[in-house]
Design an enzyme around this catalytic site. Structure first.
Site, short mmCIF file in Angstrom:
data_model
loop_
_atom_site.label_atom_id
_atom_site.label_comp_id
_atom_site.label_asym_id
_atom_site.label_seq_id
_atom_site.Cartn_x
_atom_site.Cartn_y
_atom_site.Cartn_z
N CYS A 134 1.41 4.18 1.23
CA CYS A 134 1.68 3.19 2.28
C CYS A 134 2.39 2.02 1.61
CB CYS A 134 0.38 2.77 2.97
SG CYS A 134 -0.86 2.09 1.84
N THR A 135 2.46 0.89 2.27
CA THR A 135 3.25 -0.23 1.77
C THR A 135 2.69 -0.81 0.48
OG1 THR A 135 3.83 -0.79 4.06
CG2 THR A 135 4.25 -2.47 2.38
#
Length: 349
Positions: free
Chosen positions: A200-201
């Site tokens: 994810c980020t």
């Protein structure tokens, strides 16, 4: 008792930030740990960070902390020391420093207490969020990308995946993280022999997702340490090929960090290559969508002719039109369906 919230208007605060001459550093961090009294922790941390001129967005819950902030460069070391000393659980915490940073990501400090630092919808009392998959560092990520037995799962929303992702990564077709978790388990049921790599980020969603996969019987589970932000930084520092393609969407004023020169998405209005997100300037819409400079000029920064026409009406008339009209997520709309409907694009079968 000191004031523990902001009393100045958003507009004035933003103008004050833009007038600053000292550069700022944008940072994200998170930690899953038990906070006995999130409200008291919030108030104490607010005072500590306000004294250091920290701006940003911080969520606290019994399960931990999640933060995206900016810090004046001259106060970065003082901030790090204060954070590490604030609670033993935060000592030595990894700080993800932004890659493509203009220092104008936030203009005020907002801190909120929530039920969860990431809304996951998990109600199973036997779930252990600390039983996570193994971390992968940058070189290990690249090696895993070349492993035919590995499957990369993107635990971000569609609008994030659309502008950038790892090569051949699997998108989970759901609008929210809480919907993605069971969907990921469902989609991988026939592939329990595969190596599952979640990302994810900045790491907070994929870390919890890796624990959820393990909870559901998947044993070969990894997640990328520090997410896309840390991977790209370490790969560049070590002279490794950066295998993330396109732009990394971020939840602040920048809306994106350039990772590679590839533009893999298109303007939602004309179809030209483009990966610049914007919010529709019509106060009655604020739909998040991708818009090229040509269409931004043509539609006055709006998502449709209707919104462009409405945005220039007198404020009273705009309010009259908005009255009683459904206006969904005003900041980051996650729904591909709503986007397609708004722009007149048929949903894929």
């Amino acid at each position: 008792m000191p004031v523990l919230h902001n009393r100045i208007s958003n507009e004035a605060l933003r103008e004050r930030m833009l007038a600053e001459t000292e550069p700022r550093t944008t940072i994200s961090f998170y930690k899953y740990f038990t906070i006995a009294d999130p409200k008291a922790t919030r108030d104490a941390l607010w005072q500590t960070l306000t004294a250091l001129d920290v701006f940003g967005r911080i969520y606290l819950a019994h399960e931990g902390i999640n933060a995206q902030i900016s810090v004046p460069q001259s106060k970065f070391e003082a901030f790090r020391a204060a954070l590490y000393a604030f609670d033993p659980a935060l000592d030595g915490l990894r700080l993800n420093i932004a890659l493509d940073d203009d220092g104008k990501s936030f203009w005020v400090l907002r801190m909120k207490v929530r039920d969860r630092i990431v809304a996951d919808g998990i109600e199973d009392p036997n779930f252990d969020a600390s039983n996570v998959g193994d971390y992968l560092k940058a070189a290990e990520v690249n090696a895993m990308l070349d492993d035919p037995d590995a499957v990369f799962i993107d635990m971000r929303n569609h609008y994030e995946y659309e502008v950038g992702h790892f090569e051949n990564a699997l998108e989970i077709p759901a609008d929210t993280f809480r919907e993605q978790l069971p969907k990921a388990v469902e989609m991988m049921q026939d592939h329990k022999d595969k190596k599952i790599v979640m990302y994810c980020t900045g790491g907070i969603r994929c870390e919890k997702a890796s624990a959820w996969m393990r909870h559901n019987g998947f044993n070969k589970v990894w997640h990328i340490e520090g997410g896309i932000i840390e991977y790209a930084r370490r790969a560049r520092e070590q002279g490794l090929p950066v295998r993330f393609i396109g732009k990394n969407f971020v939840f602040d004023e920048r809306m994106g960090e350039r990772i590679s020169d590839d533009v893999i998405s298109h303007c939602h209005q004309c179809g030209a290559p483009c990966d610049s997100h914007t919010n529709c300037k019509n106060d009655g819409c604020h739909l998040l969508f991708i818009q090229c400079p040509r269409c931004a000029e043509k539609f006055n920064g709006c998502c449709s002719e209707l919104c462009a026409e409405e945005s220039v009406l007198p404020e009273e008339e705009q309010r009259r039109r908005r009255a009683g009209r459904e206006n969904g997520n005003k900041i980051f709309n996650k729904s591909r369906g709503r986007l397609n409907t708004k722009l007149g694009i048929p949903d894929p079968e």
